[in-house]
Design a protein around this motif. Sequence first.
Motif, PDB file in Angstrom:
ATOM      1  N   PHE A 107       9.716 -72.590 -37.841  1.00 54.81           N
ATOM      2  CA  PHE A 107      10.689 -71.864 -36.918  1.00 54.81           C
ATOM      3  C   PHE A 107      12.014 -72.873 -36.857  1.00 54.81           C
ATOM      4  CE2 PHE A 107       6.250 -70.206 -35.727  1.00 54.81           C
ATOM      5  CZ  PHE A 107       6.784 -68.815 -36.315  1.00 54.81           C
ATOM      6  N   ARG A 108      11.683 -74.366 -36.972  1.00 56.07           N
ATOM      7  CA  ARG A 108      12.746 -75.076 -36.827  1.00 56.07           C
ATOM      8  C   ARG A 108      13.864 -74.809 -37.979  1.00 56.07           C
ATOM      9  NH1 ARG A 108      10.026 -80.826 -35.109  1.00 56.07           N
ATOM     10  NH2 ARG A 108       9.699 -80.183 -32.839  1.00 56.07           N
ATOM     11  N   ARG A 109      13.412 -74.659 -39.230  1.00 51.23           N
ATOM     12  CA  ARG A 109      14.263 -74.439 -40.304  1.00 51.23           C
ATOM     13  C   ARG A 109      14.668 -72.939 -39.905  1.00 51.23           C
ATOM     14  NH1 ARG A 109      11.012 -76.762 -45.489  1.00 51.23           N
ATOM     15  NH2 ARG A 109      11.111 -78.851 -44.707  1.00 51.23           N
ATOM     16  N   MET A 110      14.041 -71.872 -39.243  1.00 56.95           N
ATOM     17  CA  MET A 110      14.477 -70.753 -39.110  1.00 56.95           C
ATOM     18  C   MET A 110      15.520 -70.566 -38.176  1.00 56.95           C
ATOM     19  SD  MET A 110      12.529 -67.608 -37.441  1.00 56.95           S
ATOM     20  CE  MET A 110      12.448 -68.263 -36.059  1.00 56.95           C
ATOM     21  N   ARG A 111      15.602 -71.405 -37.149  1.00 57.27           N
ATOM     22  CA  ARG A 111      16.475 -71.486 -36.002  1.00 57.27           C
ATOM     23  C   ARG A 111      17.697 -71.946 -36.814  1.00 57.27           C
ATOM     24  NH1 ARG A 111      12.394 -73.725 -32.964  1.00 57.27           N
ATOM     25  NH2 ARG A 111      11.159 -72.197 -31.874  1.00 57.27           N
ATOM     26  N   ARG A 112      17.673 -73.097 -37.423  1.00 60.25           N
ATOM     27  CA  ARG A 112      18.898 -73.583 -38.071  1.00 60.25           C
ATOM     28  C   ARG A 112      19.643 -72.512 -39.141  1.00 60.25           C
ATOM     29  NH1 ARG A 112      17.010 -78.088 -41.587  1.00 60.25           N
ATOM     30  NH2 ARG A 112      16.814 -76.542 -43.119  1.00 60.25           N
ATOM     31  N   GLU A 113      18.815 -71.702 -39.828  1.00 57.15           N
ATOM     32  CA  GLU A 113      19.424 -70.717 -40.503  1.00 57.15           C
ATOM     33  C   GLU A 113      20.090 -69.625 -39.792  1.00 57.15           C
ATOM     34  OE1 GLU A 113      20.087 -70.732 -43.736  1.00 57.15           O
ATOM     35  OE2 GLU A 113      19.078 -72.589 -43.801  1.00 57.15           O
ATOM     36  N   LEU A 114      19.286 -69.320 -38.294  1.00 60.02           N
ATOM     37  CA  LEU A 114      20.022 -68.162 -37.474  1.00 60.02           C
ATOM     38  C   LEU A 114      21.284 -68.855 -37.048  1.00 60.02           C
ATOM     39  CD1 LEU A 114      16.632 -66.888 -35.734  1.00 60.02           C
ATOM     40  CD2 LEU A 114      18.084 -65.807 -37.693  1.00 60.02           C
ATOM     41  N   LYS A 115      21.229 -70.167 -36.716  1.00 57.72           N
ATOM     42  CA  LYS A 115      22.453 -70.734 -36.012  1.00 57.72           C
ATOM     43  C   LYS A 115      23.580 -70.540 -36.899  1.00 57.72           C
ATOM     44  CE  LYS A 115      24.204 -74.899 -33.864  1.00 57.72           C
ATOM     45  NZ  LYS A 115      23.708 -76.204 -33.442  1.00 57.72           N
ATOM     46  N   ARG A 116      23.282 -70.778 -38.342  1.00 55.01           N
ATOM     47  CA  ARG A 116      24.154 -70.565 -39.355  1.00 55.01           C
ATOM     48  C   ARG A 116      24.760 -69.286 -39.699  1.00 55.01           C
ATOM     49  NH1 ARG A 116      21.948 -73.553 -44.089  1.00 55.01           N
ATOM     50  NH2 ARG A 116      22.768 -75.380 -43.038  1.00 55.01           N
ATOM     51  N   LEU A 117      23.970 -68.178 -39.542  1.00 51.84           N
ATOM     52  CA  LEU A 117      24.360 -66.875 -39.495  1.00 51.84           C
ATOM     53  C   LEU A 117      25.214 -66.514 -38.350  1.00 51.84           C
ATOM     54  CD1 LEU A 117      21.089 -65.076 -40.440  1.00 51.84           C
ATOM     55  CD2 LEU A 117      23.265 -64.952 -41.596  1.00 51.84           C
ATOM     56  N   ARG A 118      24.891 -66.928 -37.135  1.00 51.93           N
ATOM     57  CA  ARG A 118      25.814 -66.857 -35.816  1.00 51.93           C
ATOM     58  C   ARG A 118      27.191 -67.490 -36.002  1.00 51.93           C
ATOM     59  NH1 ARG A 118      21.137 -67.656 -32.803  1.00 51.93           N
ATOM     60  NH2 ARG A 118      21.384 -69.660 -32.706  1.00 51.93           N
ATOM     61  N   THR A 119      27.351 -68.601 -36.729  1.00 53.69           N
ATOM     62  CA  THR A 119      28.471 -69.255 -37.115  1.00 53.69           C
ATOM     63  C   THR A 119      29.341 -68.451 -38.101  1.00 53.69           C
ATOM     64  OG1 THR A 119      27.328 -71.501 -36.965  1.00 53.69           O
ATOM     65  CG2 THR A 119      29.442 -71.312 -38.057  1.00 53.69           C
ATOM     66  N   TYR A 120      28.681 -67.995 -39.164  1.00 60.43           N
ATOM     67  CA  TYR A 120      29.309 -67.177 -40.091  1.00 60.43           C
ATOM     68  C   TYR A 120      29.846 -65.834 -39.490  1.00 60.43           C
ATOM     69  CZ  TYR A 120      27.125 -69.634 -43.898  1.00 60.43           C
ATOM     70  OH  TYR A 120      26.582 -70.782 -44.680  1.00 60.43           O
ATOM     71  N   LEU A 121      28.923 -65.350 -38.626  1.00 58.23           N
ATOM     72  CA  LEU A 121      29.359 -64.104 -37.793  1.00 58.23           C
ATOM     73  C   LEU A 121      30.550 -64.025 -36.948  1.00 58.23           C
ATOM     74  CD1 LEU A 121      28.822 -60.963 -37.239  1.00 58.23           C
ATOM     75  CD2 LEU A 121      27.356 -61.697 -35.243  1.00 58.23           C
ATOM     76  N   GLY A 122      30.699 -65.244 -36.227  1.00 59.89           N
ATOM     77  CA  GLY A 122      31.991 -65.714 -35.208  1.00 59.89           C
ATOM     78  C   GLY A 122      32.926 -65.778 -35.889  1.00 59.89           C
ATOM     79  N   LEU A 141      26.165 -60.003 -29.256  1.00 59.06           N
ATOM     80  CA  LEU A 141      25.156 -60.568 -30.047  1.00 59.06           C
ATOM     81  C   LEU A 141      25.679 -62.044 -29.981  1.00 59.06           C
ATOM     82  CD1 LEU A 141      23.552 -59.765 -33.176  1.00 59.06           C
ATOM     83  CD2 LEU A 141      24.426 -61.884 -33.003  1.00 59.06           C
ATOM     84  N   LEU A 142      26.827 -62.296 -30.007  1.00 56.00           N
ATOM     85  CA  LEU A 142      27.127 -63.840 -29.867  1.00 56.00           C
ATOM     86  C   LEU A 142      27.200 -64.365 -28.593  1.00 56.00           C
ATOM     87  CD1 LEU A 142      30.348 -63.695 -32.290  1.00 56.00           C
ATOM     88  CD2 LEU A 142      28.109 -64.612 -32.756  1.00 56.00           C
ATOM     89  N   ALA A 143      27.088 -63.691 -27.502  1.00 55.37           N
ATOM     90  CA  ALA A 143      26.891 -64.133 -26.134  1.00 55.37           C
ATOM     91  C   ALA A 143      25.639 -64.230 -25.879  1.00 55.37           C
ATOM     92  CB  ALA A 143      27.742 -63.046 -25.347  1.00 55.37           C
ATOM     93  N   GLN A 144      24.681 -63.782 -26.451  1.00 55.81           N
ATOM     94  CA  GLN A 144      23.154 -64.203 -26.490  1.00 55.81           C
ATOM     95  C   GLN A 144      22.688 -65.515 -25.976  1.00 55.81           C
ATOM     96  OE1 GLN A 144      20.781 -61.824 -28.702  1.00 55.81           O
ATOM     97  NE2 GLN A 144      21.287 -59.988 -27.926  1.00 55.81           N
ATOM     98  N   ARG A 145      22.206 -66.001 -25.072  1.00 55.55           N
ATOM     99  CA  ARG A 145      21.420 -67.174 -25.376  1.00 55.55           C
ATOM    100  C   ARG A 145      20.143 -67.060 -24.790  1.00 55.55           C
ATOM    101  NH1 ARG A 145      24.896 -68.155 -27.997  1.00 55.55           N
ATOM    102  NH2 ARG A 145      26.900 -69.069 -27.453  1.00 55.55           N
ATOM    103  N   ALA A 146      19.442 -68.250 -25.432  1.00 49.79           N
ATOM    104  CA  ALA A 146      17.761 -68.045 -25.356  1.00 49.79           C
ATOM    105  C   ALA A 146      17.509 -68.772 -24.052  1.00 49.79           C
ATOM    106  CB  ALA A 146      17.166 -69.008 -26.391  1.00 49.79           C
TER     107      ALA A 146
END
Length: 93
Positions: A20-35, A65-70
């Motif tokens: 899950f830590r690696r998954m979260r890192r990739e999701l963060k990367r996806l949010r960066t690309y989307l932004g 989607l970009l405004a969502q926070r955990a």
Amino acid sequence: MRLAKAAAMRAGSYAHARQFRRMRRELKRLRTYLGRVFRDVGRKIAGNAELEARFARLLGLVERLLAQRATGIYDDITPLRLSSYLRGEIRIQ
């Protein structure tokens, strides 16, 4: 687009493998690309009312989607109560 596709596939693969830590890192990367794409499209359609109307719904979804926070499970507990809870002194209900 290829970078985002590969990152999405890696995130799914990591989730399946319970990494899950690696998954979260990739999701963060996806949010960066989307932004980046979101801001770029916003700059390019600025001033053109027809394009702004056409992209309004999609850009609204991206903005949401970009405004969502955990939220964490301890977010609503004061720090003093949290430390007492973690030491086992009190129970939180």
